[in-house]
Design an enzyme around this catalytic site. Structure first.
Site, PDB file in Angstrom:
ATOM      1  N   HIS A 191       4.702   3.067   4.665  1.00  6.56           N
ATOM      2  CA  HIS A 191       3.314   3.009   4.803  1.00  6.56           C
ATOM      3  C   HIS A 191       3.201   4.905   4.085  1.00  6.56           C
ATOM      4  CE1 HIS A 191       3.582   0.551   7.950  1.00  6.56           C
ATOM      5  NE2 HIS A 191       2.202   0.610   7.471  1.00  6.56           N
ATOM      6  N   ARG A 298      -6.842   0.190   9.092  1.00  5.09           N
ATOM      7  CA  ARG A 298      -5.926   1.005   8.939  1.00  5.09           C
ATOM      8  C   ARG A 298      -6.098   1.971  10.216  1.00  5.09           C
ATOM      9  NH1 ARG A 298      -2.362  -0.065   4.256  1.00  5.09           N
ATOM     10  NH2 ARG A 298      -0.803  -1.220   4.069  1.00  5.09           N
ATOM     11  N   ARG A 334      -8.713  -2.962  11.743  1.00  7.98           N
ATOM     12  CA  ARG A 334      -7.906  -4.240  11.816  1.00  7.98           C
ATOM     13  C   ARG A 334      -7.508  -3.752  13.287  1.00  7.98           C
ATOM     14  NH1 ARG A 334      -1.986  -3.868   9.391  1.00  7.98           N
ATOM     15  NH2 ARG A 334      -1.795  -1.631  10.010  1.00  7.98           N
ATOM     16  N   GLU A 435       2.269 -11.324   9.505  1.00  9.98           N
ATOM     17  CA  GLU A 435       3.383 -11.016   8.756  1.00  9.98           C
ATOM     18  C   GLU A 435       4.725 -10.875   9.643  1.00  9.98           C
ATOM     19  OE1 GLU A 435       2.076  -7.137   9.444  1.00  9.98           O
ATOM     20  OE2 GLU A 435       0.674  -6.936  11.158  1.00  9.98           O
ATOM     21  N   ASN A 458       3.681  -6.715   3.520  1.00 11.54           N
ATOM     22  CA  ASN A 458       5.207  -5.715   3.848  1.00 11.54           C
ATOM     23  C   ASN A 458       5.534  -5.951   5.198  1.00 11.54           C
ATOM     24  OD1 ASN A 458       3.267  -4.237   2.355  1.00 11.54           O
ATOM     25  ND2 ASN A 458       2.447  -3.571   3.186  1.00 11.54           N
ATOM     26  N   ASP A 459       5.226  -6.550   6.164  1.00  7.60           N
ATOM     27  CA  ASP A 459       6.126  -7.130   7.264  1.00  7.60           C
ATOM     28  C   ASP A 459       6.752  -7.922   7.098  1.00  7.60           C
ATOM     29  OD1 ASP A 459       6.294  -4.341   8.950  1.00  7.60           O
ATOM     30  OD2 ASP A 459       3.892  -4.466   9.108  1.00  7.60           O
ATOM     31  N   ARG A 469      11.242  -1.073   6.494  1.00  4.21           N
ATOM     32  CA  ARG A 469      10.833  -1.046   5.020  1.00  4.21           C
ATOM     33  C   ARG A 469      11.046   0.363   5.000  1.00  4.21           C
ATOM     34  NH1 ARG A 469       4.777  -2.602   6.745  1.00  4.21           N
ATOM     35  NH2 ARG A 469       4.047  -0.759   5.724  1.00  4.21           N
ATOM     36  N   CYS A 506      -3.345  -9.281   2.484  1.00  2.00           N
ATOM     37  CA  CYS A 506      -3.740  -7.590   2.439  1.00  2.00           C
ATOM     38  C   CYS A 506      -2.401  -6.810   2.473  1.00  2.00           C
ATOM     39  CB  CYS A 506      -3.909  -7.515   3.440  1.00  2.00           C
ATOM     40  SG  CYS A 506      -3.487  -7.268   5.029  1.00  2.00           S
TER      41      CYS A 506
HETATM   42  C1  PEP Z   1       1.291  -5.261   6.086  1.00  2.00           C
HETATM   43  O1  PEP Z   1       2.693  -5.813   6.226  1.00  2.00           O
HETATM   44  O2  PEP Z   1       1.901  -6.210   4.801  1.00  2.00           O
HETATM   45  C2  PEP Z   1       0.324  -4.481   6.609  1.00  2.00           C
HETATM   46  C3  PEP Z   1      -0.197  -4.669   5.437  1.00  2.00           C
HETATM   47  O3  PEP Z   1       0.280  -3.771   7.527  1.00  2.00           O
HETATM   48  P1  PEP Z   1       1.112  -2.443   7.544  1.00  2.00           P
HETATM   49  O4  PEP Z   1       1.418  -2.726   5.696  1.00  2.00           O
HETATM   50  O5  PEP Z   1      -0.215  -1.966   7.907  1.00  2.00           O
HETATM   51  O6  PEP Z   1       2.463  -2.513   8.101  1.00  2.00           O
HETATM   52 MG    MG Z   2       1.952  -4.963   8.476  1.00  2.98          MG
END
Ligand code: PEP
Ligand code: MG
Length: 583
Positions: A191, A298, A334, A435, A458-459, A469, A506
């Site tokens: 993040h 977020r 979210r 995700e 991302n997740d 990550r 996203c």
């Molecule tokens: C993701 O996981 O792709 C996402 C958009 O949420 P975050 O990065 O906040 O976990």
């Molecule tokens: Mg995520």
């Protein structure tokens, strides 16, 4: 001149001086005092408390008036802790009784307090031991005559060099107008890296030896795209980088011309380009890029750097601010995704730590277990929905049962508001983030209960490829083009198409120009990203032909060799980019 390499997580070039952000805790040893020095030691301790109070008040005064409230509440909390007799008086008794040095007395008291916090059941209160540690460390540093750690000597425009930065640090540094950062640790989809992209500042993580080799105030160049840090550059290199910087600025000016342009492909397909935001202040960039809406808000960032959770009213006001700032455009709020690297306290020293926090009580799981956190947020979102086009999005769905439970919470909250005569959007769309691989594989089981889906790559990549990550040791395995990831994305898009519900993306992949054509070819029609990428993606949309990209995507999905697959994606991008520049 020395060159260091790392993972460039946010592109751009920055030429400036280094600011070393040191985080290691001070080393303390005990020594005993002769009777006649005890009183002067107590005085030394009291002076340090007063000085730290003065420093904290000064920081508070310097926080710009337009900074989000959380920046000042973080400092308020520290002042409260400092004023508490547990910190400012109890150590005096220890110095008197044990005849020990002030640092040791405070260190012992801090240890006792954090142990006490660690035993408290409430995870949120337990996590507050971090603030106590930070205050204790600050006083100890003062006693030891070490540099303060609140970046007061940080000059505007300096480049931060740190071992690591938490998302909470990054939010605070945001107000210091830093121009770039470099860290020893970290991953491309942590993040902190995401925040760097949303701040539009160059950033390089996983440099490993940055804090060892870079010296305070040293001249450095950051090349965020290439992941390169140049120490004490010579004249020629400086000239070259200044030239590149001018070129980047020129490209930005060109892209800015696309702000008003429609996001439609050459063959007439409308593509929705949304932004991801962390704080209400980020909405400005959404307006500037003329995005179609906000695809991911977020909300957990409002919970960071503070002692107590924001109440329903504070959350409501934050949401309404965003909703009113972009009337008639959707705002996808979210629900909380706290846990893993997004701890309320930045994830440090928070008592019991799950062995695998990313697989633990995070996001929706945490909310379902903590109705005292979930219900006020749902009320705040529903109330905000009366003021504009709000969409509610549930993160980290892994099974349909938990989705159904979450939807029950939503319905109960609606019923409660109705009884109390409070307005909300009765048709509030509720979507889910896909995700976790289980949800991506079985997306068709979720669609009957959802109004939309959004793919969190991302997740999804983290869990599919089993790579943490934020762990730079496994960064090299991060690959959005891994066939397993592509197949999951295709599966979710297909499930959405069959169920006739919109599917967005996203995760960071949606804002990466390298993947835009492939995603368009896979049938993605909604992209949500940090605002800095939006116009670049729009440029690709406007020069794309969906029918031909469909053929391209089909070809990519059939490639078995990963190297070949990467090469095919790059070659298509190069071909199209060349074609577009020739026109
Ligand atoms: C993701 O996981 O792709 C996402 C958009 O949420 P975050 O990065 O906040 O976990
Ligand atoms: Mg995520």
């Amino acid at each position: 001149m020395l060159v260091l390499h790392g993972a460039g997580v946010s592109s751009g070039i920055c030429i400036g001086t280094a600011y070393m952000l040191r985080r290691s805790r001070p080393e303390i040893s005990e020594y005993l005092l002769p009777d006649h020095l005890v009183d002067s030691e107590i005085e030394r301790f009291s002076r340090a408390i007063k000085e730290v109070h003065r420093q904290l008040s000064l920081i508070l005064e310097r926080i710009p008036s337009n900074a989000p409230k959380e920046a000042s509440s973080f400092i308020d909390t520290h002042i409260l802790i400092l004023n508490d007799s547990m910190i400012s008086e109890e150590p005096i008794q220890l110095i008197r009784n044990r005849k020990c040095n002030a640092e040791w007395a405070l260190h012992q008291q801090g240890k006792m307090l954090t142990d006490m916090f660690g035993k408290i059941e409430d995870q949120y209160i337990r996590s507050k031991s971090t603030d106590v540690i930070q205050v204790v460390d600050r006083v100890i540093r003062n006693l030891l005559g070490q540099d303060e750690t609140d970046h007061q000597s940080l000059k505007k425009g300096q480049i931060i060099i740190a071992n690591d930065l938490t998302p909470a640090d990054t939010v605070l540094l945001k107000h210091k107008k830093i121009r770039a950062f470099v860290t020893d640790l970290g991953g491309p989809i942590s993040h902190t890296a995401i925040l760097a992209r949303s701040l539009q500042i160059p950033a390089i993580v996983a440099v490993h030896n940055a804090t060892r080799f870079i010296k305070k105030d040293e001249d450095i160049i950051i090349d965020g795209k290439r992941g390169v840090v140049i120490l004490s550059p010579d004249k020629n290199i400086l000239t070259e980088y200044r030239k590149r910087n001018r070129h980047i600025t020129q490209l930005k000016i060109e892209l800015d011309k696309l702000q008003k342009a429609r996001s439609v492909t050459k063959d007439g397909k409308k593509i929705l380009l949304h932004t991801n935001i962390e704080l209400p202040a980020d909405v400005k960039a959404t307006i500037k890029t003329n995005a179609a809406g906000i695809g991911l808000y977020r909300t957990e960032f409002l919970f960071m750097n503070r002692l107590s959770a924001p109440d329903e009213e504070e959350q409501f006001k934050n949401y309404v601010k965003v909703v009113k700032a972009i009337p008639n455009r959707p705002v996808t709020i979210r629900t909380l995704d706290l846990g893993a690297d997004k701890q309320v306290d930045g994830g440090k020293h928070s008592g019991d730590v799950a062995i695998n926090p990313a697989l633990g009580l995070r996001a929706l799981r945490l909310c379902l277990k903590s109705p005292e956190i979930f219900r006020p947020q749902l009320r705040a979102i529903l109330r905000a929905s009366a003021f504009g086009k709000v969409r509610l999005m549930l993160p980290m769905l892994s099974g349909v049962d938990e989705l159904l439970l979450a939807l029950e919470f939503v319905e109960e909250t609606k019923a409660e508001l109705k009884i109390r005569g409070i307005k909300y959007d009765k048709k509030l769309p509720v979507g889910g983030m896909i995700e976790i691989p289980s949800a991506a594989i079985a997306a068709d089981l979720f669609t009957p209960h959802l109004d939309f889906m959004s793919i969190g790559t991302n997740d999804l990549i983290q869990y599919t490829l089993a790579i943490d990550r934020v762990d730079d040791a496994v960064n090299y395995l991060y690959d959005p083009l891994h066939p397993a990831v592509l197949r999951l994305i295709r599966n979710v898009i297909e499930a959405g198409r069959v169920a006739k519900i919109p599917v967005a993306m996203c995760g960071e992949m949606a804002g990466d120009l390298r993947f835009s054509r492939l995603l368009l070819g896979l049938g993605l029609t909604e992209f949500s990203m940090h605002p800095a990428s939006l116009l670049g993606i729009k440029k690709i949309v406007k020069t794309s032909n969906i029918a031909s990209l469909k053929r391209f995507a089909k070809k990519i999905l059939a490639i078995k060799d990963i190297g070949e697959l990467h090469a095919a994606v790059d070659s298509e991008n190069e071909k199209q980019n060349r074609r577009n520049t020739q026109k």
